[in-house]
Design an enzyme around this catalytic site. Structure first.
Site, PDB file in Angstrom:
ATOM      1  N   ARG A  72       0.828  -1.218   0.000  1.00  0.00           N
ATOM      2  CA  ARG A  72       0.000   0.000   0.000  1.00  0.00           C
ATOM      3  C   ARG A  72       0.858   1.263   0.000  1.00  0.00           C
ATOM      4  O   ARG A  72       0.532   2.265  -0.634  1.00  0.00           O
ATOM      5  CB  ARG A  72      -0.948  -0.028   1.200  1.00  0.00           C
ATOM      6  CG  ARG A  72      -2.019  -1.095   0.978  1.00  0.00           C
ATOM      7  CD  ARG A  72      -2.983  -1.164   2.118  1.00  0.00           C
ATOM      8  NE  ARG A  72      -3.731   0.057   2.293  1.00  0.00           N
ATOM      9  CZ  ARG A  72      -4.122   0.543   3.474  1.00  0.00           C
ATOM     10  NH1 ARG A  72      -3.820  -0.102   4.582  1.00  0.00           N
ATOM     11  NH2 ARG A  72      -4.809   1.651   3.538  1.00  0.00           N
TER      12      ARG A  72
ATOM     13  N   CYS B 203       8.215   1.281  22.246  1.00  0.00           N
ATOM     14  CA  CYS B 203       8.471   2.556  22.934  1.00  0.00           C
ATOM     15  C   CYS B 203       7.738   3.728  22.279  1.00  0.00           C
ATOM     16  O   CYS B 203       7.765   4.833  22.804  1.00  0.00           O
ATOM     17  CB  CYS B 203       9.971   2.850  22.999  1.00  0.00           C
ATOM     18  SG  CYS B 203      10.708   3.329  21.418  1.00  0.00           S
TER      19      CYS B 203
ATOM     20  N   HIS C  41      -6.010   9.012  11.671  1.00  0.00           N
ATOM     21  CA  HIS C  41      -5.589   7.604  11.617  1.00  0.00           C
ATOM     22  C   HIS C  41      -4.121   7.451  11.235  1.00  0.00           C
ATOM     23  O   HIS C  41      -3.710   6.390  10.771  1.00  0.00           O
ATOM     24  CB  HIS C  41      -6.492   6.811  10.651  1.00  0.00           C
ATOM     25  CG  HIS C  41      -7.908   6.662  11.147  1.00  0.00           C
ATOM     26  ND1 HIS C  41      -8.952   6.258  10.343  1.00  0.00           N
ATOM     27  CD2 HIS C  41      -8.444   6.864  12.383  1.00  0.00           C
ATOM     28  CE1 HIS C  41     -10.072   6.213  11.066  1.00  0.00           C
ATOM     29  NE2 HIS C  41      -9.795   6.591  12.291  1.00  0.00           N
TER      30      HIS C  41
ATOM     31  N   ASP D 165      -2.816   8.733   3.443  1.00  0.00           N
ATOM     32  CA  ASP D 165      -2.046   8.746   2.189  1.00  0.00           C
ATOM     33  C   ASP D 165      -1.265  10.029   1.925  1.00  0.00           C
ATOM     34  O   ASP D 165      -0.541  10.119   0.921  1.00  0.00           O
ATOM     35  CB  ASP D 165      -2.978   8.448   0.998  1.00  0.00           C
ATOM     36  CG  ASP D 165      -4.167   9.406   0.919  1.00  0.00           C
ATOM     37  OD1 ASP D 165      -4.063  10.558   1.385  1.00  0.00           O
ATOM     38  OD2 ASP D 165      -5.216   8.994   0.382  1.00  0.00           O
TER      39      ASP D 165
ATOM     40  N   ASN E 119     -21.010  12.516  -1.187  1.00  0.00           N
ATOM     41  CA  ASN E 119     -20.781  11.081  -1.353  1.00  0.00           C
ATOM     42  C   ASN E 119     -21.743  10.606  -2.443  1.00  0.00           C
ATOM     43  O   ASN E 119     -22.943  10.878  -2.347  1.00  0.00           O
ATOM     44  CB  ASN E 119     -21.074  10.349  -0.021  1.00  0.00           C
ATOM     45  CG  ASN E 119     -20.562   8.925   0.001  1.00  0.00           C
ATOM     46  OD1 ASN E 119     -20.688   8.202  -0.986  1.00  0.00           O
ATOM     47  ND2 ASN E 119     -20.014   8.516   1.122  1.00  0.00           N
TER      48      ASN E 119
HETATM   49  C1  BJW Z   1     -16.769   8.533  -2.619  1.00  0.00           C
HETATM   50  C2  BJW Z   1     -16.180   8.443  -3.874  1.00  0.00           C
HETATM   51  C3  BJW Z   1     -15.864   9.660  -4.504  1.00  0.00           C
HETATM   52  C4  BJW Z   1     -16.513   6.467  -3.185  1.00  0.00           C
HETATM   53  N1  BJW Z   1     -16.139  10.827  -3.897  1.00  0.00           N
HETATM   54  N2  BJW Z   1     -17.020   9.700  -2.032  1.00  0.00           N
HETATM   55  C5  BJW Z   1     -19.044  -1.168  17.833  1.00  0.00           C
HETATM   56  C6  BJW Z   1     -19.680   0.052  17.803  1.00  0.00           C
HETATM   57  C7  BJW Z   1     -18.961   1.244  17.732  1.00  0.00           C
HETATM   58  C8  BJW Z   1     -17.593   1.227  17.688  1.00  0.00           C
HETATM   59  C9  BJW Z   1     -16.950   0.018  17.708  1.00  0.00           C
HETATM   60  C10 BJW Z   1     -17.668  -1.168  17.788  1.00  0.00           C
HETATM   61  N3  BJW Z   1     -16.783  -2.188  17.771  1.00  0.00           N
HETATM   62  C11 BJW Z   1     -15.536  -1.677  17.700  1.00  0.00           C
HETATM   63  C12 BJW Z   1     -15.623  -0.333  17.669  1.00  0.00           C
HETATM   64  C13 BJW Z   1     -14.501   0.625  17.558  1.00  0.00           C
HETATM   65  C14 BJW Z   1     -13.911   0.649  16.156  1.00  0.00           C
HETATM   66  C15 BJW Z   1     -15.030   0.863  15.140  1.00  0.00           C
HETATM   67  O1  BJW Z   1     -15.505   1.954  14.926  1.00  0.00           O
HETATM   68  N4  BJW Z   1     -15.445  -0.192  14.455  1.00  0.00           N
HETATM   69  C16 BJW Z   1     -16.553  -0.088  13.497  1.00  0.00           C
HETATM   70  C17 BJW Z   1     -16.146  -0.773  12.205  1.00  0.00           C
HETATM   71  C18 BJW Z   1     -17.793  -0.630  14.135  1.00  0.00           C
HETATM   72  N5  BJW Z   1     -13.002   1.771  16.155  1.00  0.00           N
HETATM   73  C19 BJW Z   1     -11.743   1.644  16.586  1.00  0.00           C
HETATM   74  O2  BJW Z   1     -11.287   0.581  16.945  1.00  0.00           O
HETATM   75  C20 BJW Z   1     -10.931   2.916  16.634  1.00  0.00           C
HETATM   76  N6  BJW Z   1     -10.349   3.071  17.916  1.00  0.00           N
HETATM   77  C21 BJW Z   1     -11.093   3.215  19.004  1.00  0.00           C
HETATM   78  O3  BJW Z   1     -12.314   3.247  18.984  1.00  0.00           O
HETATM   79  O4  BJW Z   1     -10.346   3.330  20.166  1.00  0.00           O
HETATM   80  C22 BJW Z   1     -11.050   3.236  21.398  1.00  0.00           C
HETATM   81  C23 BJW Z   1     -11.117   1.765  21.740  1.00  0.00           C
HETATM   82  C24 BJW Z   1      -9.993   1.170  22.274  1.00  0.00           C
HETATM   83  C25 BJW Z   1     -10.054  -0.176  22.615  1.00  0.00           C
HETATM   84  C26 BJW Z   1     -11.219  -0.925  22.373  1.00  0.00           C
HETATM   85  C27 BJW Z   1     -12.317  -0.311  21.791  1.00  0.00           C
HETATM   86  C28 BJW Z   1     -12.276   1.054  21.486  1.00  0.00           C
HETATM   87  C29 BJW Z   1      -9.791   2.846  15.632  1.00  0.00           C
HETATM   88  C30 BJW Z   1     -10.294   2.811  14.230  1.00  0.00           C
HETATM   89  C31 BJW Z   1      -9.124   2.640  13.279  1.00  0.00           C
HETATM   90  C32 BJW Z   1      -9.578   2.510  11.827  1.00  0.00           C
HETATM   91  N7  BJW Z   1      -8.472   2.100  11.045  1.00  0.00           N
HETATM   92  C33 BJW Z   1      -8.620   2.014   9.592  1.00  0.00           C
HETATM   93  C34 BJW Z   1      -7.298   1.505   9.015  1.00  0.00           C
HETATM   94  C35 BJW Z   1      -6.252   2.653   9.079  1.00  0.00           C
HETATM   95  C36 BJW Z   1      -4.919   2.248   8.557  1.00  0.00           C
HETATM   96  C37 BJW Z   1      -4.954   1.744   7.140  1.00  0.00           C
HETATM   97  O5  BJW Z   1      -5.442   2.399   6.212  1.00  0.00           O
HETATM   98  O6  BJW Z   1      -4.445   0.671   6.963  1.00  0.00           O
HETATM   99  O7  BJW Z   1      -8.950   3.310   9.058  1.00  0.00           O
HETATM  100  S1  BJW Z   1     -10.006   1.004   9.080  1.00  0.00           S
HETATM  101  C38 BJW Z   1     -10.469   2.022   7.725  1.00  0.00           C
HETATM  102  O8  BJW Z   1     -11.779   2.595   7.972  1.00  0.00           O
HETATM  103  C39 BJW Z   1      -9.467   3.186   7.714  1.00  0.00           C
HETATM  104  C40 BJW Z   1     -10.367   4.353   7.370  1.00  0.00           C
HETATM  105  O9  BJW Z   1      -9.776   5.566   7.757  1.00  0.00           O
HETATM  106  C41 BJW Z   1     -11.640   4.024   8.124  1.00  0.00           C
HETATM  107  C42 BJW Z   1     -12.865   4.740   7.586  1.00  0.00           C
HETATM  108  O10 BJW Z   1     -13.158   4.338   6.307  1.00  0.00           O
HETATM  109  P1  BJW Z   1     -13.700   5.412   5.239  1.00  0.00           P
HETATM  110  O11 BJW Z   1     -12.659   6.403   4.987  1.00  0.00           O
HETATM  111  O12 BJW Z   1     -15.024   5.893   5.648  1.00  0.00           O
HETATM  112  O13 BJW Z   1     -13.779   4.476   3.925  1.00  0.00           O
HETATM  113  P2  BJW Z   1     -14.993   3.558   3.428  1.00  0.00           P
HETATM  114  O14 BJW Z   1     -14.446   2.625   2.418  1.00  0.00           O
HETATM  115  O15 BJW Z   1     -15.724   2.965   4.563  1.00  0.00           O
HETATM  116  O16 BJW Z   1     -15.995   4.591   2.724  1.00  0.00           O
HETATM  117  C43 BJW Z   1     -15.635   5.264   1.540  1.00  0.00           C
HETATM  118  C44 BJW Z   1     -16.816   6.124   1.112  1.00  0.00           C
HETATM  119  O17 BJW Z   1     -16.429   6.887  -0.017  1.00  0.00           O
HETATM  120  C45 BJW Z   1     -18.037   5.296   0.677  1.00  0.00           C
HETATM  121  O18 BJW Z   1     -19.191   5.754   1.385  1.00  0.00           O
HETATM  122  C46 BJW Z   1     -18.191   5.625  -0.822  1.00  0.00           C
HETATM  123  O19 BJW Z   1     -19.553   5.712  -1.256  1.00  0.00           O
HETATM  124  C47 BJW Z   1     -17.514   6.959  -0.912  1.00  0.00           C
HETATM  125  N8  BJW Z   1     -16.948   7.287  -2.238  1.00  0.00           N
HETATM  126  N9  BJW Z   1     -16.023   7.172  -4.248  1.00  0.00           N
HETATM  127  C48 BJW Z   1     -16.681  10.822  -2.715  1.00  0.00           C
HETATM  128  N10 BJW Z   1     -15.274   9.683  -5.788  1.00  0.00           N
END
Ligand code: BJW
Length: 260
Positions: A74, A134, A123, A108, A224
């Protein structure tokens, strides 16, 4: 552009020009037109790869080579892409509006490459490494660290000499960087207009930001092509790619305010 769409963009441009403060949250959709895959769409990463094997600490401890291979792929992909008109329009909005905060979930670096000078990265950033033990951070040009993973050679931390280096991104179950989430939270609470752009608004705590803004009285705009869980809350949903909608907003502002 049709008359009705022109009117929508003109009205939004007027609101943006008169707003005291504007906060934008971006997600993977903003970089899709640059060639960076999203996560949850049909052709997204989480439909091809399992997040529990790649984007959490347990997976890294179990199999660091596998996680490094994926992030090396990536990192390589992201090093070859360029900002698209959506990124560039956001950098222009920073210049055109009185008070503007850009918060991104993307790792990115494309907002900075487009010219945005103040980017709140929730993120992390794939260009940096950090020590799993560390937590020392290493920038891409740090001469002390073997920053790249090579087969059979996991990069170790030059600071503590014990931990493994990993990409400085936030995995599931990890806390977001404290200063960044606090700043994003307070901007969401006090902004007059909040734009949620290119995100499925499915991952917390980032997904809470537009909800907080709306609850505090902000005008909520979603950009979106698809609907999300946020759409029913939005005051305006621009169902366009961000590379179309954001430049149209900039153009509408420049038409209203030709000085800019
Ligand atoms: C267009 C388009 C165009 C297409 N123009 N638009 C249950 C309930 C609530 C929360 C939780 C739960 N269980 C667990 C959790 C917590 C969890 C969470 O939220 N999970 C959910 C999935 C339910 N969150 C976490 O764990 C976070 N930490 C946290 O909460 O800490 C406290 C904690 C500690 C200990 C225990 C529990 C809690 C951390 C979250 C980290 C997310 N990491 C990632 C990977 C990052 C590194 C990497 O890239 O490798 O981040 S996952 C991935 O999702 C990435 C993104 O930033 C993130 C969001 O995704 P995004 O950007 O929204 O992308 P998509 O694909 O989902 O959507 C794209 C959109 O674009 C679509 O809608 C398209 O339609 C649109 N689109 N073309 C405009 N041209």
């Amino acid at each position: 552009m049709e008359q009705q769409a022109r009117e929508t963009y003109r009205a939004l441009a007027e609101r943006l020009l008169s707003a005291g403060s504007v906060c934008v949250l971006t997600g993977a959709g903003v970089s899709k037109e640059s060639g960076v895959p999203t996560f949850r769409e049909a052709d997204g990463l989480w439909n091809k790869f399992r997040p529990e094997e790649l984007a959490n600490v347990e997976a890294f401890i179990r199999n660091p080579e596998r996680v490094w291979e994926w992030y090396t792929w990536r990192r390589d992909l992201m090093s070859k892409v360029s900002p698209n008109p959506g990124h560039i329009a956001l950098a222009e909005l920073e210049q055109l509006l009185k008070s503007f905060t850009l918060v991104t979930q993307n790792i990115d670096n494309l907002h900075r490459e487009a010219g945005s000078s103040d980017v709140v990265e929730l993120h992390g950033n794939i260009q940096r490494n950090k020590c799993q033990d560390c937590k020392s951070l290493f920038l891409p040009d740090d001469p002390r660290a073997a920053m790249q993973f090579r087969e059979g050679e996991l990069p170790g931390c030059p600071d503590c000499g014990k931990g493994l280096l990993r990409p400085d991104v936030v995995w599931f179950g990890e806390m977001l960087p404290e200063a960044e989430i606090q700043r994003a939270w307070s901007e969401a609470e006090q902004c007059e207009i909040f734009l949620s752009v290119g995100t499925s608004a499915a991952v917390y705590p980032a997904a809470a930001l537009p909800q907080i803004a709306k609850a505090a009285g902000a005008y909520l705009v979603e950009i979106n092509p698809d609907r999300t869980d946020l759409t029913p809350l939005a005051d305006v949903h621009l169902a366009e790619p961000s590379g179309v909608a954001l430049p149209a907003i900039v153009q509408a502002i420049q038409t209203l305010d030709p000085e800019n």
